[in-house]
Design a protein around this motif. Structure first.
Motif, short mmCIF file in Angstrom:
data_model
loop_
_atom_site.label_atom_id
_atom_site.label_comp_id
_atom_site.label_asym_id
_atom_site.label_seq_id
_atom_site.Cartn_x
_atom_site.Cartn_y
_atom_site.Cartn_z
N SER A 145 0.82 -1.22 0.00
CA SER A 145 0.00 0.00 0.00
C SER A 145 0.85 1.26 0.00
O SER A 145 0.33 2.37 -0.12
CB SER A 145 -0.93 0.01 1.22
OG SER A 145 -0.18 0.04 2.43
N ASP A 146 2.17 1.12 0.10
CA ASP A 146 3.08 2.26 0.11
C ASP A 146 4.20 1.96 -0.89
O ASP A 146 5.00 1.05 -0.67
CB ASP A 146 3.64 2.49 1.51
CG ASP A 146 4.51 3.73 1.62
OD1 ASP A 146 5.48 3.85 0.83
OD2 ASP A 146 4.24 4.58 2.49
N ALA A 147 4.25 2.73 -1.97
CA ALA A 147 5.21 2.45 -3.04
C ALA A 147 6.64 2.45 -2.55
O ALA A 147 7.44 1.59 -2.90
CB ALA A 147 5.04 3.47 -4.17
N GLY A 148 7.00 3.43 -1.70
CA GLY A 148 8.36 3.51 -1.19
C GLY A 148 8.73 2.30 -0.36
O GLY A 148 9.82 1.75 -0.49
N LYS A 149 7.82 1.88 0.51
CA LYS A 149 8.08 0.72 1.37
C LYS A 149 8.16 -0.56 0.54
O LYS A 149 8.95 -1.46 0.84
CB LYS A 149 7.00 0.60 2.44
CG LYS A 149 7.04 1.72 3.48
CD LYS A 149 5.92 1.55 4.50
CE LYS A 149 5.95 2.66 5.54
NZ LYS A 149 4.85 2.52 6.53
N TYR A 150 7.32 -0.64 -0.51
CA TYR A 150 7.34 -1.83 -1.36
C TYR A 150 8.69 -1.95 -2.07
O TYR A 150 9.28 -3.04 -2.13
CB TYR A 150 6.21 -1.76 -2.38
CG TYR A 150 6.23 -2.86 -3.40
CD1 TYR A 150 5.92 -4.17 -3.05
CD2 TYR A 150 6.57 -2.60 -4.73
CE1 TYR A 150 5.95 -5.19 -3.98
CE2 TYR A 150 6.60 -3.61 -5.67
CZ TYR A 150 6.29 -4.90 -5.30
OH TYR A 150 6.33 -5.92 -6.23
N ILE A 151 9.20 -0.85 -2.60
CA ILE A 151 10.51 -0.87 -3.27
C ILE A 151 11.60 -1.26 -2.28
O ILE A 151 12.50 -2.05 -2.59
CB ILE A 151 10.80 0.50 -3.90
CG1 ILE A 151 9.81 0.78 -5.05
CG2 ILE A 151 12.24 0.56 -4.43
CD1 ILE A 151 9.89 2.19 -5.60
N SER A 152 11.51 -0.74 -1.06
CA SER A 152 12.49 -1.09 -0.03
C SER A 152 12.44 -2.58 0.29
O SER A 152 13.47 -3.23 0.48
CB SER A 152 12.23 -0.27 1.25
OG SER A 152 12.40 1.10 1.01
N LEU A 184 -5.23 -0.72 -3.30
CA LEU A 184 -3.91 -0.74 -3.92
C LEU A 184 -3.92 0.05 -5.23
O LEU A 184 -4.94 0.13 -5.91
CB LEU A 184 -3.49 -2.18 -4.21
CG LEU A 184 -3.31 -3.11 -3.00
CD1 LEU A 184 -2.91 -4.51 -3.47
CD2 LEU A 184 -2.27 -2.56 -2.05
N ALA A 185 -2.77 0.60 -5.57
CA ALA A 185 -2.67 1.37 -6.82
C ALA A 185 -2.78 0.48 -8.04
O ALA A 185 -3.22 0.91 -9.11
CB ALA A 185 -1.35 2.13 -6.84
N PHE A 186 -2.42 -0.80 -7.91
CA PHE A 186 -2.46 -1.75 -9.01
C PHE A 186 -3.02 -3.08 -8.51
O PHE A 186 -3.18 -3.28 -7.29
CB PHE A 186 -1.06 -1.97 -9.60
CG PHE A 186 -0.38 -0.71 -10.06
CD1 PHE A 186 -0.66 -0.16 -11.29
CD2 PHE A 186 0.53 -0.06 -9.23
CE1 PHE A 186 -0.05 1.02 -11.71
CE2 PHE A 186 1.15 1.10 -9.63
CZ PHE A 186 0.85 1.65 -10.88
N ASN A 187 -3.32 -3.98 -9.44
CA ASN A 187 -3.80 -5.31 -9.05
C ASN A 187 -2.71 -6.04 -8.27
O ASN A 187 -1.51 -5.76 -8.40
CB ASN A 187 -4.17 -6.13 -10.29
CG ASN A 187 -5.40 -5.59 -10.99
OD1 ASN A 187 -6.25 -4.96 -10.37
ND2 ASN A 187 -5.49 -5.83 -12.29
#
Length: 227
Positions: A145-152, A184-187
């Protein structure tokens, strides 16, 4: 030849819950399972473990004796286990004939992408006991749910995989709770397949806290995809 899983992941990602669930599932499909608790801070186990590191070393005792904090204490415990790997080997030998092994590790992520003790004693066991182990790396699903955390989380998974040098499977834990963190921003398959991460840059632009790191995040996205 004996098979098993090295269950790792950040604190609170659900490693012990996962091992507990697997200990109930595997017997239902005809597999004997043995859980090896290698977390010296985990003194409230929901499962019956075949081997418990607290018989060898205890985190509280280490912290008190050496004036260490929890992180330093865990590093000390893994170093101590590496030096006393013969103890663990002797505990495992009776289980090798017919058990599937689950190694429940502590949640300090530095142990698996930076320090070498855990990797070293795992590799010794693999060679001495002819084990076939896979790293199961748990990632809390709410990070999607958080793009930055997902990349991390992707970078942590990548670093761990390269450091541990084991077959590696990333698993989203607590997936049943993911909707409670918002849409979520995407599926979901975008996140499970780690597809074109450049799409996440737009999400980062919407977050004022992350916008100033856009260039850095863009480079990290390319790095994750290239691997």
């Amino acid at each position: 030849m004996v098979f098993g899983q090295v269950v790792i992941g950040p604190p609170g990602s659900g490693k012990t819950t996962y091992c507990n669930g697997m200990s109930q599932f595997l017997p239902q499909i005809g597999r004997k399972v043995a859980i090896i608790n290698l977390d010296p801070a985990n003194d409230a186990l929901p499962y019956d473990c075949a081997v418990n590191i607290e018989e060898l070393v205890n985190l509280s005792d280490v912290m008190n004796e050496h004036s260490l904090g929890p992180n330093g204490g865990l590093v000390y415990c893994m170093d101590y286990l590496e030096k006393n790997v013969d103890w663990l080997e002797s505990k495992l030998k009776p289980l090798l004939k017919d058990h599937y092994l689950l190694f429940d590790f502590p949640g300090q992520v530095e142990l698996f992408f930076l320090h070498s003790s855990a990797k070293n004693f795992i590799m010794k066991l693999v060679k001495k006991l002819n084990l076939r182990l896979t790293a199961v790396h748990l990632v809390d699903a709410h990070l999607c749910s958080d793009a930055g955390k997902y990349i991390s989380a992707l970078l942590l998974s990548l670093s761990t995989m390269l450091h541990m040098e084991l077959p590696h499977v990333n698993v989203f834990s607590k997936i049943d709770l993911i909707e409670s963190y918002g849409k979520l921003a995407f599926n979901l398959d975008f996140y499970t397949d780690a597809q074109d991460l450049s799409y996440l840059l737009h999400c980062l632009d919407q977050d004022l806290r992350a916008a100033k790191y856009r260039c850095t995040k863009a480079i990290l996205c390319e790095l994750s995809l290239s691997k």
